[in-house]
Motif scaffolding. Structure first.
Motif, PDB file in Angstrom:
ATOM      1  N   GLY A 197      -7.085  -1.282   2.004  1.00 48.56           N
ATOM      2  CA  GLY A 197      -5.748  -1.801   1.784  1.00 48.56           C
ATOM      3  C   GLY A 197      -5.413  -2.911   2.763  1.00 48.56           C
ATOM      4  O   GLY A 197      -4.797  -3.920   2.382  1.00 48.56           O
ATOM      5  N   GLU A 198      -5.837  -2.729   3.997  1.00 50.11           N
ATOM      6  CA  GLU A 198      -5.571  -3.749   5.016  1.00 50.11           C
ATOM      7  C   GLU A 198      -6.331  -5.035   4.707  1.00 50.11           C
ATOM      8  O   GLU A 198      -5.795  -6.137   4.889  1.00 50.11           O
ATOM      9  CB  GLU A 198      -5.964  -3.216   6.387  1.00 50.11           C
ATOM     10  N   ALA A 199      -7.563  -4.888   4.237  1.00 49.23           N
ATOM     11  CA  ALA A 199      -8.354  -6.067   3.885  1.00 49.23           C
ATOM     12  C   ALA A 199      -7.728  -6.813   2.708  1.00 49.23           C
ATOM     13  O   ALA A 199      -7.677  -8.043   2.692  1.00 49.23           O
ATOM     14  CB  ALA A 199      -9.782  -5.646   3.550  1.00 49.23           C
ATOM     15  N   ALA A 200      -7.233  -6.037   1.714  1.00 47.73           N
ATOM     16  CA  ALA A 200      -6.596  -6.667   0.555  1.00 47.73           C
ATOM     17  C   ALA A 200      -5.307  -7.365   0.965  1.00 47.73           C
ATOM     18  O   ALA A 200      -4.997  -8.451   0.461  1.00 47.73           O
ATOM     19  CB  ALA A 200      -6.315  -5.609  -0.509  1.00 47.73           C
ATOM     20  N   ALA A 201      -4.569  -6.756   1.894  1.00 51.16           N
ATOM     21  CA  ALA A 201      -3.321  -7.363   2.366  1.00 51.16           C
ATOM     22  C   ALA A 201      -3.591  -8.672   3.103  1.00 51.16           C
ATOM     23  O   ALA A 201      -2.835  -9.640   2.996  1.00 51.16           O
ATOM     24  CB  ALA A 201      -2.574  -6.391   3.270  1.00 51.16           C
ATOM     25  N   SER A 202      -4.696  -8.704   3.834  1.00 55.71           N
ATOM     26  CA  SER A 202      -5.054  -9.922   4.564  1.00 55.71           C
ATOM     27  C   SER A 202      -5.430 -11.066   3.627  1.00 55.71           C
ATOM     28  O   SER A 202      -5.374 -12.240   3.998  1.00 55.71           O
ATOM     29  CB  SER A 202      -6.213  -9.632   5.521  1.00 55.71           C
ATOM     30  N   LEU A 203      -5.813 -10.695   2.390  1.00 50.68           N
ATOM     31  CA  LEU A 203      -6.154 -11.709   1.390  1.00 50.68           C
ATOM     32  C   LEU A 203      -4.929 -12.172   0.605  1.00 50.68           C
ATOM     33  O   LEU A 203      -5.043 -13.001  -0.304  1.00 50.68           O
ATOM     34  CB  LEU A 203      -7.200 -11.157   0.422  1.00 50.68           C
ATOM     35  N   GLY A 204      -3.779 -11.609   0.940  1.00 52.84           N
ATOM     36  CA  GLY A 204      -2.540 -12.048   0.313  1.00 52.84           C
ATOM     37  C   GLY A 204      -2.064 -11.191  -0.844  1.00 52.84           C
ATOM     38  O   GLY A 204      -1.099 -11.556  -1.526  1.00 52.84           O
ATOM     39  N   MET A 205      -2.699 -10.043  -1.088  1.00 49.96           N
ATOM     40  CA  MET A 205      -2.263  -9.174  -2.179  1.00 49.96           C
ATOM     41  C   MET A 205      -0.994  -8.425  -1.793  1.00 49.96           C
ATOM     42  O   MET A 205      -0.819  -8.022  -0.651  1.00 49.96           O
ATOM     43  CB  MET A 205      -3.374  -8.172  -2.537  1.00 49.96           C
ATOM     44  N   LYS A 206      -0.120  -8.236  -2.768  1.00 53.21           N
ATOM     45  CA  LYS A 206       1.100  -7.472  -2.542  1.00 53.21           C
ATOM     46  C   LYS A 206       0.779  -5.977  -2.504  1.00 53.21           C
ATOM     47  O   LYS A 206      -0.255  -5.535  -3.008  1.00 53.21           O
ATOM     48  CB  LYS A 206       2.118  -7.752  -3.649  1.00 53.21           C
ATOM     49  N   LYS A 207       1.706  -5.197  -1.933  1.00 57.38           N
ATOM     50  CA  LYS A 207       1.480  -3.758  -1.832  1.00 57.38           C
ATOM     51  C   LYS A 207       1.354  -3.108  -3.206  1.00 57.38           C
ATOM     52  O   LYS A 207       0.554  -2.195  -3.396  1.00 57.38           O
ATOM     53  CB  LYS A 207       2.614  -3.106  -1.044  1.00 57.38           C
ATOM     54  N   SER A 208       2.154  -3.591  -4.157  1.00 57.34           N
ATOM     55  CA  SER A 208       2.079  -3.035  -5.509  1.00 57.34           C
ATOM     56  C   SER A 208       0.725  -3.336  -6.149  1.00 57.34           C
ATOM     57  O   SER A 208       0.159  -2.497  -6.862  1.00 57.34           O
ATOM     58  CB  SER A 208       3.203  -3.610  -6.381  1.00 57.34           C
TER      59      SER A 208
END
Length: 229
Positions: free
Chosen positions: A127-138
């Motif tokens: 989740g942290e890696a995806a967030a760093s790529l700019g993905m929203k929490k949803s």
């Protein structure tokens, strides 16, 4: 030999009724898990919400339906809601619809905990890696966390279906023509208290044992696919 002949004669007379009851039991259990799964995901999302009131509502919901017997819930829905629902909702007053609502809500409380455990088992680093790529929490929840969590808990969800097959026997008290209801009808018509109930018990045993074997094979294949991926 006489007992076997008597049993065969009993099945010849009431077998079709038991088949109808078995199909009704499977239908109620499957729909209970299916809609319980959808509602369970919603409850999990509420529990993970940043809004404290939504978290509180979800927690109370889970505690209420896990902390009271399904028998009590079915009777409350049937005798309570059927008396207060207006006439335009007459379709919802039938025993099956009200029992299904109770079963779905009961199942959703357990399914939500199963899914929540699966979500907690997913590595937070993803989740942290995806967030760093700019993905929203949803988006992270929808495309990364939930798919992995659901795959992890699939065997547990299947076991919930098996559990419901046994637990839904209590809906017979409100007139749903499930397996136990048909056993009661056969008992009253044949004046035999033993044979109708033993027949129902054997059908439950066959259903649960057979499905448990299928789930076991499914779990092994799932484990093998994970080890090869």
């Amino acid at each position: 030999m006489d007992l076997m002949n008597s049993w065969m004669a009993f099945l010849n007379k009431y077998g079709s009724s038991y088949l109808d009851g078995t199909l009704m039991t499977l239908k109620l259990s499957f729909l209970g898990v299916f809609f319980g799964f959808i509602l369970g995901i919603l409850i999990v999302l509420l529990r993970r919400s940043k809004l404290k009131p939504l978290q509180a509502i979800a927690k109370i919901y889970v505690q209420m339906f896990r902390g009271t017997p399904l028998l009590v819930q079915v009777t409350i829905f049937y005798y309570g809601f059927s008396s207060v629902l207006p006439d335009q909702y007459a379709a919802l007053k039938n025993p099956f619809a009200l029992s299904l609502i109770a079963v779905c809500m009961n199942s959703s409380a357990y399914v939500s905990e199963i899914i929540r455990g699966g979500i907690n088992a997913v590595d937070r680093g993803q989740g942290e890696a995806a967030a760093s790529l700019g993905m929203k929490k949803s988006q992270i929840m929808r495309y990364i966390i939930l798919p992995q969590a659901i795959k992890t808990v699939l065997p547990a969800l299947c076991n919930e279906f098996v559990t419901l097959i046994k637990e839904t026997a209590i809906v017979s008290i409100v007139g749903v023509s499930d397996l136990m209801y048909q056993a009661k009808i056969a008992q009253g018509a044949s004046y035999k208290p033993f044979m109708p109930n033993v027949t129902a018990a054997l059908i439950y045993l066959i259903l649960v044992t057979g499905l448990s074997k299928v789930i076991s094979v499914f779990e092994k294949r799932l484990a093998n696919s994970d080890s090869h991926s």
